[in-house]
Enzyme design. Structure first.
Site, PDB file in Angstrom:
ATOM      1  N   ASP A  14      38.293  48.890  37.289  1.00 12.78           N
ATOM      2  CA  ASP A  14      38.176  50.240  37.862  1.00 12.78           C
ATOM      3  C   ASP A  14      38.733  51.364  36.988  1.00 12.78           C
ATOM      4  OD1 ASP A  14      37.088  48.839  39.936  1.00 12.78           O
ATOM      5  OD2 ASP A  14      38.512  49.496  41.456  1.00 12.78           O
ATOM      6  N   LYS A 113      31.013  46.255  41.854  1.00 16.32           N
ATOM      7  CA  LYS A 113      31.512  45.774  43.144  1.00 16.32           C
ATOM      8  C   LYS A 113      31.469  46.906  44.166  1.00 16.32           C
ATOM      9  CE  LYS A 113      36.405  46.570  41.942  1.00 16.32           C
ATOM     10  NZ  LYS A 113      36.898  47.456  42.997  1.00 16.32           N
ATOM     11  N   CYS A 146      43.020  47.296  43.943  1.00 18.13           N
ATOM     12  CA  CYS A 146      41.916  46.509  43.383  1.00 18.13           C
ATOM     13  C   CYS A 146      42.373  45.453  42.393  1.00 18.13           C
ATOM     14  CB  CYS A 146      40.888  47.443  42.752  1.00 18.13           C
ATOM     15  SG  CYS A 146      40.070  48.464  43.990  1.00 18.13           S
TER      16      CYS A 146
END
Length: 208
Positions: A14, A113, A146
């Site tokens: 991310d 995702k 995450c």
């Protein structure tokens, strides 16, 4: 402790505008981004070392759309009185979903995702199994969300997990430290960037 390069993959979680850039969604919300760029500088060094040591690099990114938004998350926002626009992070085809400062090269892999964990509803495990990977070296943002979600699921799927403490970042130092402590207690081995650089330099060419 040695961080192996054989049968390992480097995960970059991310590192995207909405999470990392001052003009991204979290920056506009007032999140403290002071720890993000230092972590990203270290991730860049780890990517270079991974390439040199024949370690696959997997960029994991969140890409959302209204039809993939989590109903549970929207309900959770509502119960807390939080504006559900928070679910609109990293919307597909917007600048917020783009990578921040670090970009996949031709030899790298990209996994999209829609949830915190890189394993839920994605092809990550197929990619890793196809590469013969059974060890994960995890970096990215945010540590307690995450990154930790991915580490937990990876461990449950029988991947040995290594979290690179100074190549992860959170918006609150306390959350970063607490998450690392929990992962070390239950799921992961902790290392720093310099440890990995040393170990991978020593292990170049190993295929395990």
């Amino acid at each position: 402790m040695r961080v192996p390069n054989e049968n390992s993959a480097l995960l970059v979680v991310d590192v995207q505008n909405d999470f990392c850039a001052p003009e991204g969604l979290m920056g506009r919300f007032g999140a403290d981004l002071s720890q993000v760029d230092p972590a990203i500088e270290r991730i860049e060094r780890l990517i270079e070392a991974a390439h040199a040591a024949a370690v696959p690099v997997v960029f994991v990114r969140l890409v959302t759309a209204p039809h993939t938004d989590s109903k549970a998350m929207l309900a959770w926002y509502a119960r807390q009185g939080t504006d559900a626009s928070g679910a609109a992070v990293c919307r597909a085809a917007t600048p917020g979903a783009n990578f921040y400062k670090l970009y996949p090269g031709e030899r790298d892999y990209v996994v999209d995702k829609q949830r915190y964990s890189a394993f839920i509803g994605t092809n990550l495990e197929l990619v890793l199994r196809g590469l013969g990977v059974d060890k994960l070296v995890v970096t990215g943002v945010t540590t307690e969300c995450c990154v930790e979600s991915t580490v937990r699921d990876g461990f449950m799927l029988d991947y040995e997990t290594f979290v690179i403490t100074d190549a992860c970042a959170a918006y609150e130092p306390e959350l970063h430290d607490m998450s690392l402590r929990l992962m070390a207690l239950n799921f992961a081995s902790l290392a720093e960037t310099e440890d990995v650089l040393r170990d991978w330099a020593a292990g170049k060419g190993e295929t395990g």
